[in-house]
Enzyme design. Structure first.
Site, PDB file in Angstrom:
ATOM      1  N   TYR A 154     -16.970 -13.693 -10.831  1.00 48.22           N
ATOM      2  CA  TYR A 154     -18.405 -13.927 -11.015  1.00 48.22           C
ATOM      3  C   TYR A 154     -18.910 -15.075 -10.136  1.00 48.22           C
ATOM      4  CZ  TYR A 154     -22.929 -14.563 -13.298  1.00 48.22           C
ATOM      5  OH  TYR A 154     -24.280 -14.669 -13.552  1.00 48.22           O
ATOM      6  N   LYS A 158     -21.479 -14.798  -6.935  1.00 46.02           N
ATOM      7  CA  LYS A 158     -22.789 -15.457  -7.008  1.00 46.02           C
ATOM      8  C   LYS A 158     -22.933 -16.507  -5.910  1.00 46.02           C
ATOM      9  CE  LYS A 158     -25.469 -14.746 -10.005  1.00 46.02           C
ATOM     10  NZ  LYS A 158     -26.560 -13.735 -10.114  1.00 46.02           N
TER      11      LYS A 158
END
Length: 348
Positions: A154, A158
């Site tokens: 994640y 990002k």
């Protein structure tokens, strides 16, 4: 003069639909469009100006969505947050999925935004661009804290997307963009945090503390995250002093990680009769054993090495830049936020 037109991607999701509702309430004269793969709930669908169903991982799908609209600003909130057994995954198939949605999807949306003539963009990034480096603690991190060390899917995805959005290449094309880095968000309907912590009651795992229990963590209530996004949108549509910058946002009240768990359990009438501190080394060995067992059984893991490392770390952020430039101040305290999040019950 035409009303201000804001397009919100991911407007059917947990944070996205809350941002859309706030925009509708605070700027009733604005035109709000939602772009999402999933149809938003009725209380959103009935109020927005339009809904466009599109898959952000498909360039043609996104380009088609922008064919007949030219928003004044795009609020890009769409993405995937790997939860539960996928949070600490090292599986390459899972990485491809996360990267495709969070990074390639962001590229597709931004490229379509520029092609439409829109030059205002607000991106929902994440504090995990920093803290998904499990090897280190991050005390009072700020926007000068270097990126590039995140190893979890994640935060890595990002971070890649944020750097693409804020690149000098796009600024040279006239793009005015900023990125928000919220910490872990809780709120009514939250299925990623409150429900996971609540599950530990039924599993009989509320009696254990990994490590010494003095590690601090950042959490924030969803209304505060929404406020920060609205302030960023308003800034970008007026002075644009936020352009080119990233902003950490939180409740500005870091709490002891294990005390936070206990406070959530108390909302459901559960108070552990005792607490046992498990040394980090012992917990790590248990994590390895659990990974081996779940590998062969296929069951969802309760603990693994990643969750053990995360449970003993400290990370919280300095929100000074968001306060100074956006005027951000959290309005709902964390204790009240937990109470509001839990009073609606557990959502699966």
């Amino acid at each position: 003069m035409a009303p201000t037109h804001v397009l919100v991607t991911g407007g059917s999701g947990f944070l996205g639909r809350a941002i859309v509702k706030a925009l509708l309430d605070r700027h009733a004269d604005w035109t709000i469009t939602v772009l999402d793969l999933h149809v938003p709930p009725k209380d959103v669908l009935d109020r927005v100006s339009s809904f466009i169903q599109a898959d952000i991982t498909s360039p043609s799908s996104v380009n088609d969505a922008f064919l007949h609209i030219r928003p004044d600003l795009v609020m890009h909130c769409a993405g995937i947050v790997p939860a539960r057994r996928h949070r600490y995954s090292t599986n390459q198939k899972q990485w491809h999925k996360v990267k495709t949605i969070n990074y390639e999807g962001t590229k597709n949306v931004l490229n379509a935004t520029l092609a439409s003539g829109c030059r205002k963009f607000v991106y929902t990034s994440s504090c995990t661009v920093v803290i998904d480096d499990l090897a280190h603690d991050y005390f009072n991190m700020n926007e000068k804290t270097p990126l590039g060390y995140a190893t979890l899917h994640y935060g890595k995805s990002k971070g890649m997307a944020e750097q693409y959005v804020l690149s000098s290449e796009h600024a040279e094309k006239g793009l005015e963009a900023c990125a928000l880095r919220p910490c872990t968000i809780i709120g009514p309907g939250d299925i990623a945090v409150i429900s996971l912590i609540h599950d530990l009651i039924a599993k009989g795992e509320t009696y254990f503390i990994i490590g010494d229990g003095d590690n601090l963590y950042d959490f924030m209530y969803i209304d505060n995250a929404v406020d920060a996004h609205i302030l960023a949108i308003e800034n970008m549509l007026t002075t644009a002093t936020a352009a080119g910058q990233a902003f950490f946002i939180s409740n500005q009240e870091p709490v002891y990680f294990w005390d936070f768990f206990a406070y959530i359990w108390a909302q459901f009438g559960h108070v552990p009769r005792f607490r046992v501190r498990i040394p980090m080394a012992v917990a790590w060995v248990a994590g390895v054993a659990a990974e081996v067992i779940t590998y062969f059984t296929g069951a969802a893991p309760t603990v693994d090495r990643g969750s053990v490392w995360d449970a003993v770390r400290t990370h919280y952020s300095d929100n000074s830049r968001a306060r100074e430039i956006l005027g951000y101040e959290p309005k709902i305290g964390l204790a009240e936020g937990v109470r509001r999040s839990c009073e609606v019950g557990i959502v699966r």
